[in-house]
Design a protein around this motif. Structure first.
Motif, short mmCIF file in Angstrom:
data_model
loop_
_atom_site.label_atom_id
_atom_site.label_comp_id
_atom_site.label_asym_id
_atom_site.label_seq_id
_atom_site.Cartn_x
_atom_site.Cartn_y
_atom_site.Cartn_z
N MET A 164 49.09 37.59 -12.32
CA MET A 164 50.11 37.96 -12.79
C MET A 164 49.84 40.13 -13.56
SD MET A 164 52.42 37.06 -16.51
CE MET A 164 52.39 35.38 -15.86
N GLU A 165 50.57 41.05 -12.89
CA GLU A 165 50.08 42.55 -12.53
C GLU A 165 50.84 42.47 -14.06
OE1 GLU A 165 51.93 44.61 -9.45
OE2 GLU A 165 50.37 42.94 -7.97
N ASN A 166 51.95 42.41 -14.70
CA ASN A 166 52.16 43.05 -15.67
C ASN A 166 51.96 42.35 -17.43
OD1 ASN A 166 53.45 44.79 -14.79
ND2 ASN A 166 55.48 44.08 -15.06
N PRO A 167 52.06 42.71 -18.47
CA PRO A 167 51.37 42.23 -19.18
C PRO A 167 52.57 40.78 -20.12
CG PRO A 167 51.89 44.35 -20.23
CD PRO A 167 51.78 44.48 -18.78
N VAL A 168 52.20 39.59 -20.48
CA VAL A 168 53.44 39.01 -21.39
C VAL A 168 53.64 39.35 -22.21
CG1 VAL A 168 51.75 36.87 -21.28
CG2 VAL A 168 54.12 36.36 -20.68
N LEU A 169 54.43 38.93 -22.94
CA LEU A 169 55.26 38.81 -24.39
C LEU A 169 56.07 37.40 -24.46
CD1 LEU A 169 55.65 40.64 -26.57
CD2 LEU A 169 58.30 40.66 -25.84
N ILE A 170 55.25 36.70 -25.56
CA ILE A 170 55.68 34.99 -25.76
C ILE A 170 56.34 35.36 -27.05
CG2 ILE A 170 54.34 33.05 -26.92
CD1 ILE A 170 51.52 34.42 -25.75
N PHE A 171 57.16 34.31 -27.08
CA PHE A 171 58.43 34.12 -27.76
C PHE A 171 57.88 32.82 -28.28
CE2 PHE A 171 60.53 37.63 -25.39
CZ PHE A 171 61.02 37.90 -25.71
N GLY A 172 57.78 33.01 -29.98
CA GLY A 172 57.05 31.56 -30.52
C GLY A 172 56.24 32.40 -30.85
N ALA A 173 55.61 31.74 -32.36
CA ALA A 173 54.28 32.45 -32.68
C ALA A 173 53.78 31.18 -33.28
CB ALA A 173 54.47 33.63 -33.54
N LYS A 174 53.72 29.67 -33.12
CA LYS A 174 54.04 28.90 -33.59
C LYS A 174 53.00 27.90 -32.99
CE LYS A 174 57.31 28.89 -37.16
NZ LYS A 174 58.58 29.13 -38.02
N GLY A 175 53.43 26.81 -32.47
CA GLY A 175 52.47 25.39 -32.84
C GLY A 175 51.80 26.05 -31.29
N LEU A 176 53.10 25.98 -29.99
CA LEU A 176 53.66 25.84 -29.14
C LEU A 176 52.98 27.37 -28.54
CD1 LEU A 176 54.07 24.59 -26.57
CD2 LEU A 176 56.15 24.68 -26.74
N GLY A 177 53.31 28.24 -29.45
CA GLY A 177 53.18 29.62 -28.54
C GLY A 177 51.59 29.91 -29.03
N VAL A 178 50.99 29.29 -29.94
CA VAL A 178 49.30 29.73 -29.76
C VAL A 178 48.70 28.89 -28.96
CG1 VAL A 178 47.37 29.04 -31.02
CG2 VAL A 178 49.04 29.91 -32.04
N VAL A 179 49.56 27.70 -27.94
CA VAL A 179 48.59 26.92 -26.51
C VAL A 179 49.62 28.00 -25.72
CG1 VAL A 179 49.91 24.98 -25.59
CG2 VAL A 179 49.64 24.68 -27.76
N ALA A 180 50.61 28.55 -26.07
CA ALA A 180 51.07 29.22 -24.37
C ALA A 180 49.61 30.88 -24.95
CB ALA A 180 52.26 30.16 -24.75
N LEU A 181 49.42 30.86 -25.61
CA LEU A 181 48.44 31.90 -26.15
C LEU A 181 47.16 31.86 -25.43
CD1 LEU A 181 47.32 35.26 -27.08
CD2 LEU A 181 47.22 34.30 -29.10
N ASP A 182 47.08 30.73 -26.09
CA ASP A 182 45.34 30.00 -25.42
C ASP A 182 45.11 30.11 -23.73
OD1 ASP A 182 42.37 28.98 -25.54
OD2 ASP A 182 43.64 27.42 -24.88
N ILE A 183 46.97 29.75 -23.34
CA ILE A 183 46.57 29.83 -21.25
C ILE A 183 46.79 30.97 -20.75
CG2 ILE A 183 47.97 29.14 -20.06
CD1 ILE A 183 49.32 26.23 -21.28
N PHE A 184 47.58 31.96 -21.67
CA PHE A 184 47.40 33.22 -21.01
C PHE A 184 45.86 34.09 -20.97
CE2 PHE A 184 52.59 33.43 -21.55
CZ PHE A 184 52.18 33.23 -20.67
N GLN A 185 45.63 33.66 -22.48
CA GLN A 185 44.08 34.45 -22.65
C GLN A 185 43.32 33.49 -21.29
OE1 GLN A 185 42.91 33.44 -26.53
NE2 GLN A 185 42.37 36.11 -26.51
N ARG A 186 42.82 32.41 -21.16
CA ARG A 186 41.69 32.13 -20.12
C ARG A 186 42.06 32.16 -19.43
NH1 ARG A 186 39.34 27.06 -22.28
NH2 ARG A 186 38.89 25.95 -20.77
N ASN A 187 43.18 32.48 -18.98
CA ASN A 187 43.73 33.18 -17.53
C ASN A 187 43.45 34.64 -16.53
OD1 ASN A 187 44.65 30.68 -15.92
ND2 ASN A 187 46.17 30.39 -16.33
N ASN A 188 43.31 35.32 -18.47
CA ASN A 188 43.39 36.71 -18.20
C ASN A 188 44.00 37.47 -17.56
OD1 ASN A 188 40.07 36.99 -18.19
ND2 ASN A 188 39.88 35.86 -16.15
N VAL A 189 45.27 37.27 -18.39
CA VAL A 189 46.58 37.42 -18.17
C VAL A 189 46.45 38.51 -19.57
CG1 VAL A 189 49.18 37.38 -18.53
CG2 VAL A 189 48.06 35.72 -17.16
#
Length: 210
Positions: free
Chosen positions: A1-26
């Motif tokens: 993914m070339e562009n950065p990502v903006l995550i909608f939601g900052a609670k449980g699932l938002g943190v899960v998504a954040l971890d996923i993107f971090q692990r994929n170097n996004v």
């Protein structure tokens, strides 16, 4: 993914998504959430920037930034995806954990969250904006519609059809060939051995209508 990502939601699932993107170097631009108590707080090095309808951030989506909707509540998830489609003319990206195993013969839509150790077999069709929690197994030739939510550790047998908006609790086994209708709900730990009508709720082993 070339562009950065903006995550909608900052609670449980938002943190899960954040971890996923971090692990994929996004690169993650930040998070948005409608809870004002979270605004300007930090999750690790990332800031909760504001509300999900903040035009100042929404205008970044498209050319400069991708979006991912990390909200489990079905109605709110629907509304945010519709807003992104209409106002920004974009589809949210997928968040796929780096330990997930997905067959090259599977067909995956947009905006899905695919958690750690999920296994998706050959000729599976997964629609848009669904959530597959940790350890879900989807066997070959299964078809999942849009906005399906499957709890951790559930096993979906071969040839199963799960219609849109269905909810499958944690630790559920759906036997091969079963169809689960639109908006149906299956309680945690159930074993589903027969078709589940649209809009119904089932629970138990074997699963029966509640």
């Amino acid at each position: 993914m070339e562009n950065p990502v903006l995550i909608f939601g900052a609670k449980g699932l938002g943190v899960v998504a954040l971890d996923i993107f971090q692990r994929n170097n996004v690169v993650v631009y930040g998070l948005l959430d409608d809870d004002p108590n979270l605004h300007n707080t930090q999750i690790g090095e990332y800031t909760v920037l504001g509300s999900t309808d903040d035009d100042g951030f929404l205008k970044l989506i498209g050319k400069k930034c991708e979006a991912f909707v990390a909200i489990e509540a079905r109605a709110e998830r629907h509304d945010l995806v519709e807003m992104l489609n209409e106002r920004r003319s974009i589809m949210p990206v997928n968040a796929i954990h780096d330990t997930a195993i997905i067959s090259t013969f599977a067909l995956i839509g947009h905006g899905n969250l695919i958690g750690a150790r999920v296994a998706i077999s050959s000729k599976v069709v997964l629609g848009h904006h669904s959530i597959l929690h940790t350890g879900v197994v989807i066997e070959h030739d299964a078809i999942l519609g849009d906005y399906v939510n499957i709890g951790a550790g559930s096993i979906i047998g071969s040839g199963v059809v799960i219609d849109q908006d269905a909810f499958i609790g944690s630790g559920v086994t759906v036997i091969s060939g079963v169809k689960i209708g639109k908006g149906a709900s299956v309680g945690a730990g159930s074993v589903v051995v027969e078709n589940v009508p649209s809009g119904s709720r089932v629970f138990g082993n074997p699963a029966k209508k509640v």
